[in-house]
Scaffold this motif. Structure first.
Motif, PDB file in Angstrom:
ATOM      1  N   GLY A 312      41.432  34.877  51.032  1.00 36.98           N
ATOM      2  CA  GLY A 312      42.907  34.864  51.526  1.00 36.98           C
ATOM      3  C   GLY A 312      43.662  36.008  50.630  1.00 36.98           C
ATOM      4  O   GLY A 312      44.805  36.473  51.158  1.00 36.98           O
ATOM      5  N   SER A 313      42.911  36.418  49.533  1.00 31.24           N
ATOM      6  CA  SER A 313      43.672  37.288  48.908  1.00 31.24           C
ATOM      7  C   SER A 313      43.583  38.710  49.416  1.00 31.24           C
ATOM      8  O   SER A 313      44.129  39.530  48.795  1.00 31.24           O
ATOM      9  CB  SER A 313      43.090  37.437  47.511  1.00 31.24           C
ATOM     10  OG  SER A 313      43.113  36.109  46.695  1.00 31.24           O
ATOM     11  N   ILE A 314      42.532  38.959  50.297  1.00 30.39           N
ATOM     12  CA  ILE A 314      42.265  40.448  50.817  1.00 30.39           C
ATOM     13  C   ILE A 314      43.451  40.622  51.749  1.00 30.39           C
ATOM     14  O   ILE A 314      43.722  39.913  52.684  1.00 30.39           O
ATOM     15  CB  ILE A 314      41.186  40.319  51.650  1.00 30.39           C
ATOM     16  CG1 ILE A 314      39.895  39.885  50.770  1.00 30.39           C
ATOM     17  CG2 ILE A 314      40.682  41.684  52.262  1.00 30.39           C
ATOM     18  CD1 ILE A 314      38.523  39.926  51.352  1.00 30.39           C
ATOM     19  N   PRO A 315      44.147  41.789  51.634  1.00 28.88           N
ATOM     20  CA  PRO A 315      45.290  42.262  52.219  1.00 28.88           C
ATOM     21  C   PRO A 315      44.996  42.293  53.758  1.00 28.88           C
ATOM     22  O   PRO A 315      43.888  42.777  54.085  1.00 28.88           O
ATOM     23  CB  PRO A 315      45.853  43.437  51.551  1.00 28.88           C
ATOM     24  CG  PRO A 315      45.246  43.593  50.357  1.00 28.88           C
ATOM     25  CD  PRO A 315      43.895  42.662  50.349  1.00 28.88           C
ATOM     26  N   ALA A 372      38.513  46.921  46.184  1.00 25.30           N
ATOM     27  CA  ALA A 372      37.454  46.816  45.114  1.00 25.30           C
ATOM     28  C   ALA A 372      38.094  45.863  44.003  1.00 25.30           C
ATOM     29  O   ALA A 372      37.367  44.821  43.574  1.00 25.30           O
ATOM     30  CB  ALA A 372      36.968  47.985  44.498  1.00 25.30           C
ATOM     31  N   ALA A 373      39.343  46.081  43.454  1.00 25.67           N
ATOM     32  CA  ALA A 373      40.101  45.310  42.495  1.00 25.67           C
ATOM     33  C   ALA A 373      40.455  43.855  42.916  1.00 25.67           C
ATOM     34  O   ALA A 373      39.979  42.985  42.334  1.00 25.67           O
ATOM     35  CB  ALA A 373      41.307  46.351  42.226  1.00 25.67           C
ATOM     36  N   VAL A 374      40.552  43.820  44.033  1.00 22.88           N
ATOM     37  CA  VAL A 374      40.884  42.411  44.921  1.00 22.88           C
ATOM     38  C   VAL A 374      39.589  41.526  44.780  1.00 22.88           C
ATOM     39  O   VAL A 374      39.325  40.440  44.109  1.00 22.88           O
ATOM     40  CB  VAL A 374      41.214  42.259  46.100  1.00 22.88           C
ATOM     41  CG1 VAL A 374      41.402  40.899  46.689  1.00 22.88           C
ATOM     42  CG2 VAL A 374      42.780  43.011  46.230  1.00 22.88           C
ATOM     43  N   LEU A 375      38.181  42.038  45.172  1.00 23.37           N
ATOM     44  CA  LEU A 375      37.233  41.504  45.070  1.00 23.37           C
ATOM     45  C   LEU A 375      36.694  41.107  43.706  1.00 23.37           C
ATOM     46  O   LEU A 375      36.285  40.025  43.076  1.00 23.37           O
ATOM     47  CB  LEU A 375      35.866  42.206  45.896  1.00 23.37           C
ATOM     48  CG  LEU A 375      36.076  42.585  47.127  1.00 23.37           C
ATOM     49  CD1 LEU A 375      34.748  43.034  47.649  1.00 23.37           C
ATOM     50  CD2 LEU A 375      36.576  41.420  48.227  1.00 23.37           C
ATOM     51  N   GLN A 376      36.910  42.099  42.845  1.00 23.09           N
ATOM     52  CA  GLN A 376      36.523  41.871  41.354  1.00 23.09           C
ATOM     53  C   GLN A 376      37.662  40.793  40.794  1.00 23.09           C
ATOM     54  O   GLN A 376      36.967  39.900  39.899  1.00 23.09           O
ATOM     55  CB  GLN A 376      36.408  43.386  40.560  1.00 23.09           C
ATOM     56  CG  GLN A 376      35.391  44.255  40.998  1.00 23.09           C
ATOM     57  CD  GLN A 376      35.752  45.541  40.572  1.00 23.09           C
ATOM     58  OE1 GLN A 376      36.329  45.880  39.536  1.00 23.09           O
ATOM     59  NE2 GLN A 376      35.227  46.654  41.320  1.00 23.09           N
ATOM     60  N   GLY A 377      38.762  40.751  41.142  1.00 24.52           N
ATOM     61  CA  GLY A 377      39.757  39.931  40.788  1.00 24.52           C
ATOM     62  C   GLY A 377      39.418  38.472  40.781  1.00 24.52           C
ATOM     63  O   GLY A 377      39.473  37.681  40.127  1.00 24.52           O
ATOM     64  N   VAL A 378      38.853  38.281  42.308  1.00 25.95           N
ATOM     65  CA  VAL A 378      38.439  37.043  42.575  1.00 25.95           C
ATOM     66  C   VAL A 378      37.235  36.494  41.932  1.00 25.95           C
ATOM     67  O   VAL A 378      37.212  35.122  41.077  1.00 25.95           O
ATOM     68  CB  VAL A 378      38.098  37.063  44.021  1.00 25.95           C
ATOM     69  CG1 VAL A 378      37.521  35.531  44.399  1.00 25.95           C
ATOM     70  CG2 VAL A 378      39.459  37.179  44.738  1.00 25.95           C
TER      71      VAL A 378
END
Length: 501
Positions: A312-315, A372-378
């Motif tokens: 759900g964090s993916i825009p 990529a930053a979102v995936l890495q952040g999770v």
């Protein structure tokens, strides 16, 4: 769908998952092959103020339709037992015979604010000792809300046991049997059941005005509750006399389906949010309230926590071409920015901070870089969750299974393995309904032994050489920012930087 092995005469077991959007039925053989499965949609009634209800009659109708479809072509007498799971914290009131007296308040219904405060104050010391962070979405505040708004006759009937509290799975199990049934100690947890002493905490319930007579008996998951009655057999296609067994909540059912049932093993569920559930010999004491534990049917405990980050964090702007952005993100390791990708305010795991806010350190070089930053952040949050579990005394050295919609992304799974520095195992079946079929097959025997026979893994994703070093610096920046904001303490930050055991 009917598997070819459905035509032989070997025994089968059925599992039911009463979800939010659908009810699912799986019919499974002793080797873990799904020989029949079906689902039917469920509708909710939502209103402002985070009100969320469902009509229990729709559950019963969906169970009949899905069961008949899953059993298509299968001789009903081959099914040796059925168990049900449902969303944790969903409750309703029934009469003495088990008929619903109104709609069910769903797991995320949040109208019981005043009742949450009352329950927290009345049982404060007990909840702390048990590691239960009382929340308004838990079943106990909602039960108090339902009772408080009932008429005088209903409240008097509750004192005599003429009105009963039921969780979703209890209600349907009662419809199958033809009379109210006991609940299991998994569903009972959020209703305030003392899992350590195996009793309803009468001193707290008396202070809250909750009659003990309206609460169900509590049994171990896998306990025989009764058998399918004639009317229910006609409705579902099951054979009259089929054993109905006590189930567990949907999160525990998914953990069974993944096969994470030995100390040190974990199931990491990457759905809209990130949920970790594992196994410990002793109950974890978490002063921060981020982790609470169910009981393992075989003994020991099933601790878990849920973060507010996840798929759900993916825009929204990236969701139309996830595969394309995945391929492009592989060239952004690490990304030019470090993200803590909370989709909204507040965090629950690995720390509890209703005021927590996401952040982005640095400036992404492109949309792909931001993705990529979102995936890495999770993945960074996931690594921090395991580090936190270690600080509480949990073993994390066993197999890690990955399930949930996010695990269908090959790239994201590889990234998570790289950041965690450990292989990630992929179960063949991850549906809670499958987990309930495994529990039904185990009955009062060993769930772990039964699961080893029925749960299969279809592969493992190994971390790539050098990947841990590649992500060490951005992970350190992520941890440092959480520490600077006061979201985590220095001890966790130091342990997290040191890596996982």
């Amino acid at each position: 769908m009917v598997h070819s092995s459905a035509t032989n005469g070997d025994p089968l077991w059925a599992g039911v998952d009463v979800g939010t959007q659908s009810l699912r039925v799986a019919v499974v053989d002793a080797g873990g092959s799904v020989v029949g499965q079906a689902a039917r949609a469920l509708a909710s009634q939502r209103a402002p103020g985070r009100i969320h209800e469902q009509d229990p009659a729709t559950w019963w109708r969906a169970l009949g339709e899905a069961s008949r479809a899953a059993l298509g072509g299968i001789a009903p007498e081959r099914v040796r037992g059925i168990a049900l799971c449902s969303t944790s914290g969903t409750v309703l009131l029934t009469d003495r015979e088990g008929a619903a007296l109104g709609p069910a308040l769903m797991y995320d219904d949040a109208r019981a604010a005043a009742e949450e405060q009352r329950a927290a104050e009345a049982g404060g010391a007990l909840w702390v000792s048990l590691g239960y962070p009382m929340q308004r979405s838990w079943a106990l505040p909602k039960a108090l809300w339902l009772l408080g708004r009932a008429d005088a006759d209903t409240r008097r009937a509750a004192q005599r046991g003429g009105v009963r509290l039921a969780h979703s799975a209890d209600y349907l199990a009662g419809r199958l049997v033809g009379a109210p049934v006991a609940t299991d100690f998994s569903h009972a947890l959020k209703t305030g059941y003392d899992l350590a002493a195996h009793r309803w905490p009468t001193e707290v319930l008396d202070e809250l005005g909750m009659p003990l007579a309206m609460l169900p008996d509590v049994v171990r998951p896998g306990t025989r509750l009764g058998t399918v009655g004639a009317e229910a057999a006609t409705h579902t296609g099951l054979r009259a006399g089929t054993p109905v067994l006590a189930g567990m909540t949907d999160g525990c059912a998914a953990q069974i389906a993944a096969g994470a049932l030995a100390p040190g093993e974990w199931n990491s569920v990457l759905g809209t949010t990130l949920v970790l559930k594992g196994v410990t010999a002793g109950r974890l004491a978490d002063p921060g309230g981020a982790v609470y534990s169910h009981r393992h049917p075989d003994g020991g405990w099933l601790p878990g926590g849920a973060s507010n980050v996840g798929a759900g964090s993916i825009p929204p702007e990236f969701r139309a071409d996830l595969a394309g952005f995945d391929a492009a993100a592989a060239d952004r390791e690490p990304a030019g920015a470090v993200a803590y990708p909370l989709a909204s305010r507040g965090e629950r795991f690995p720390f509890v901070r209703p005021d927590a806010e996401g952040f982005l350190l640095g400036t992404p070089r492109s949309d792909t870089d931001r993705y990529a930053a979102v995936l890495q952040g999770v993945a960074y949050v996931e690594r921090l969750c395991y580090a936190y579990l270690e600080t509480l005394g949990a073993r994390v050295d066993g197999r890690t299974m990955v399930t949930g919609g996010g695990s269908r992304s090959d790239y994201w799974t590889q990234l998570r393995a790289d950041v965690l520095g450990r292989p990630l195992h992929l179960p063949a079946q991850a549906e809670p309904a499958f987990g309930m079929a495994v529990l039904a097959a185990a009955g009062n025997g060993s769930l772990s032994v039964t699961a080893r026979r029925m749960v299969r893994l279809v592969g493992a994703v190994e971390p790539r050489p050098g990947a841990a070093e590649r992500f060490a610096e951005p992970f350190g920046l992520f941890v440092d920012e959480l520490l600077r904001r006061g979201y985590i303490d220095a001890a966790l930050a130091k342990h997290a930087r040191g890596g996982l055991a």
